[in-house]
Design an enzyme around this catalytic site. Structure first.
Site, PDB file in Angstrom:
ATOM      1  N   LYS A 188     -10.944  -2.509  14.114  1.00 39.99           N
ATOM      2  CA  LYS A 188     -11.442  -1.486  13.092  1.00 39.99           C
ATOM      3  C   LYS A 188     -12.889  -1.207  13.528  1.00 39.99           C
ATOM      4  CE  LYS A 188      -7.959  -1.738   9.662  1.00 39.99           C
ATOM      5  NZ  LYS A 188      -7.398  -1.471   8.378  1.00 39.99           N
TER       6      LYS A 188
ATOM      7  N   LYS B 201       0.235  -1.483  16.415  1.00 42.37           N
ATOM      8  CA  LYS B 201       1.183  -1.430  15.429  1.00 42.37           C
ATOM      9  C   LYS B 201       0.957  -0.357  14.773  1.00 42.37           C
ATOM     10  CE  LYS B 201      -1.618  -3.073  11.826  1.00 42.37           C
ATOM     11  NZ  LYS B 201      -1.131  -2.119  10.564  1.00 42.37           N
TER      12      LYS B 201
ATOM     13  N   LYS C 280      -0.906   3.058   8.652  1.00 41.31           N
ATOM     14  CA  LYS C 280      -1.111   4.247   7.821  1.00 41.31           C
ATOM     15  C   LYS C 280      -2.404   4.921   8.002  1.00 41.31           C
ATOM     16  CE  LYS C 280      -1.553   1.628   3.689  1.00 41.31           C
ATOM     17  NZ  LYS C 280      -2.650   0.563   3.961  1.00 41.31           N
TER      18      LYS C 280
HETATM   19  P1  ATP Z   1      -4.495   0.202   7.504  1.00 39.05           P
HETATM   20  O1  ATP Z   1      -4.399   0.882   8.648  1.00 39.05           O
HETATM   21  O2  ATP Z   1      -5.308   0.873   6.549  1.00 39.05           O
HETATM   22  O3  ATP Z   1      -5.025  -1.072   7.691  1.00 39.05           O
HETATM   23  P2  ATP Z   1      -1.987  -0.768   7.384  1.00 39.05           P
HETATM   24  O4  ATP Z   1      -0.817   0.115   7.539  1.00 39.05           O
HETATM   25  O5  ATP Z   1      -2.196  -1.878   8.192  1.00 39.05           O
HETATM   26  O6  ATP Z   1      -3.081   0.108   6.824  1.00 39.05           O
HETATM   27  P3  ATP Z   1      -2.352  -2.761   5.007  1.00 39.05           P
HETATM   28  O7  ATP Z   1      -2.671  -2.236   3.791  1.00 39.05           O
HETATM   29  O8  ATP Z   1      -3.485  -3.133   6.083  1.00 39.05           O
HETATM   30  O9  ATP Z   1      -1.434  -1.463   6.038  1.00 39.05           O
HETATM   31  O10 ATP Z   1      -1.258  -3.923   5.018  1.00 39.05           O
HETATM   32  C1  ATP Z   1      -0.216  -3.933   3.876  1.00 39.05           C
HETATM   33  C2  ATP Z   1       1.002  -4.829   4.445  1.00 39.05           C
HETATM   34  O11 ATP Z   1       1.728  -4.143   5.339  1.00 39.05           O
HETATM   35  C3  ATP Z   1       0.360  -6.227   5.115  1.00 39.05           C
HETATM   36  O12 ATP Z   1       1.318  -7.071   4.553  1.00 39.05           O
HETATM   37  C4  ATP Z   1       0.480  -5.891   6.430  1.00 39.05           C
HETATM   38  O13 ATP Z   1       0.828  -7.101   7.026  1.00 39.05           O
HETATM   39  C5  ATP Z   1       1.807  -4.912   6.636  1.00 39.05           C
HETATM   40  N1  ATP Z   1       1.812  -4.028   7.578  1.00 39.05           N
HETATM   41  C6  ATP Z   1       1.041  -3.497   8.072  1.00 39.05           C
HETATM   42  N2  ATP Z   1       1.291  -2.703   9.334  1.00 39.05           N
HETATM   43  C7  ATP Z   1       2.527  -3.330   9.613  1.00 39.05           C
HETATM   44  C8  ATP Z   1       3.326  -3.057  10.721  1.00 39.05           C
HETATM   45  N3  ATP Z   1       2.968  -2.060  11.579  1.00 39.05           N
HETATM   46  N4  ATP Z   1       4.648  -3.900  10.636  1.00 39.05           N
HETATM   47  C9  ATP Z   1       5.038  -4.528   9.743  1.00 39.05           C
HETATM   48  N5  ATP Z   1       3.886  -4.821   8.788  1.00 39.05           N
HETATM   49  C10 ATP Z   1       2.636  -4.171   8.618  1.00 39.05           C
HETATM   50 MG    MG Z   2      -3.987  -3.094   8.001  1.00 37.94          MG
END
Ligand code: ATP
Ligand code: MG
Length: 328
Positions: free
Chosen positions: A111, A193, A196
């Site tokens: 990040k 990965k 969002k």
């Molecule tokens: P950001 O990009 O803002 O970090 P994010 O999509 O990574 O958003 P988080 O809020 O950081 O989402 O994570 C929320 C939950 O979703 C955590 O338990 C994280 O491990 C899970 N998670 C995030 N991305 C994935 C993915 N690609 N596959 C499976 N689990 C995920």
């Molecule tokens: Mg995340």
């Protein structure tokens, strides 16, 4: 009864990765565990957020937690910033951390990439705040996706370090990873990965995307050079990711899916995959629409904050007493 804690950032609209890797698993857990599910808005502001968008995303996330099937009578659903003990223990955990271990975190490196001199300090302090979130509730298990494994290991290190200095205050929590779906990949890059906060909207399916958008994103999803629907994570990461999504949304095994599309190419596979994803999200989106504007949603969050504050303040007091920061 054992305790579960897990948080999701309102840093965008939840993706299919968030659902399959985390949120989906929260539902059965509520029957067996004392569950705390948190909207971690203080984590979201570790990168700049537009105030109006953040406000809306917090409410969207609250409605989605309930729309997937969480029962507010069984779980404590709350917003992190409404429980000040998180920030207070977060500071203490930051003071318990070493700069070197924080700089080694891959999420920090990912990040901060491309931000030059303007890396927000909050990105570095993210894992100690996450440790505080978890440790405040005497948590036994943390259900998260694989990307959070390193942060969980740091949480365990910080808990042990604190306990060895000040006495056995914290329970050392364990991670709970799903067997499959722990790492759903971007639709545009099978080695990255799904996230969002990805600037490329085509990389993720949002839980609130309409059927047309879902279909378009899947049609445009990256595939691999040959035209076989075959699971091979190393040679065919993009198609393997799509097959994993198909399997998790339909309940069919990877072998069944491979047999179904033998000799048919990617076109038919993608058309069916889009339908499977649309049908998985449809009932969630319907419940979401009913919930979003209700005052019931506010009542649930207020009640959650009250319950979380009670538990968190008890733990914070124990910590401050142990450190010599409480007069009584
Ligand atoms: P950001 O990009 O803002 O970090 P994010 O999509 O990574 O958003 P988080 O809020 O950081 O989402 O994570 C929320 C939950 O979703 C955590 O338990 C994280 O491990 C899970 N998670 C995030 N991305 C994935 C993915 N690609 N596959 C499976 N689990 C995920
Ligand atoms: Mg995340």
């Amino acid at each position: 009864m054992k305790t579960i804690f897990s948080g999701i950032q309102p840093s965008g609209i939840l993706t299919l990765g968030n659902y399959l890797g985390a949120m989906k698993h929260f539902v059965p857990l509520q029957e067996e565990f004392n569950c705390y599910y948190c909207i971690v808005d203080q984590h979201a502001i570790t990168v700049p957020q537009d105030p109006a968008v953040l406000k809306q995303n917090i409410r969207r996330l609250a409605a989605l937690y309930l729309a997937v099937g969480l029962d507010p009578n069984k779980v404590t659903l709350f917003i992190q910033s409404e429980v000040p003990a998180h920030a207070k223990l977060g500071w203490i955990m930051l003071c318990t951390s070493y700069l070197g271990e924080l700089e080694r975190m891959t999420q920090f490196k990912d990040k901060s990439d491309g931000r030059g001199e303007s890396i927000p300090g909050g990105l570095l302090a993210y894992p100690p705040l996450m440790a505080a979130d978890i440790l405040l509730y005497d948590t036994d298990f943390v259900p998260v996706g694989e990307d959070q494994k390193q942060h969980l290991e740091l949480t365990r290190d910080l808990a042990n370090r604190f306990n060895s200095r000040y006495g056995e205050i914290f329970k050392v929590p364990d991670i709970r990873l799903p067997e499959t779906g722990a790492r759903i990949m971007s639709l545009q890059d099978g080695t990255k990965k799904m996230s969002k906060s990805d600037a490329n909207q085509g990389g993720f399916i949002s839980m609130l995307d309409d059927p047309d958008t879902i279909t378009k994103k899947i049609k445009r999803a990256q595939t691999d050079s040959d035209s076989q629907v075959r699971y091979d994570k190393d040679e065919k990461p993009a198609v393997s990711n799509l097959m994993t999504i198909y399997s998790l949304c339909s309940g069919k095994s990877l072998e069944e899916i491979q047999a179904m599309y033998e000799g048919k190419g990617y076109g038919a596979f993608k058309t069916d995959l889009a339908e499977v994803v649309v049908e998985t999200l449809r009932p969630i989106q319907e419940r979401y629409e009913q919930l979003f504007h209700t005052s019931e949603l506010d009542d649930i969050l207020s009640d959650g904050a009250r319950k979380a504050n009670e538990a968190a303040n008890r733990m914070l007091h124990k910590v401050e007493q142990a450190m010599g920061m409480a007069r009584v």
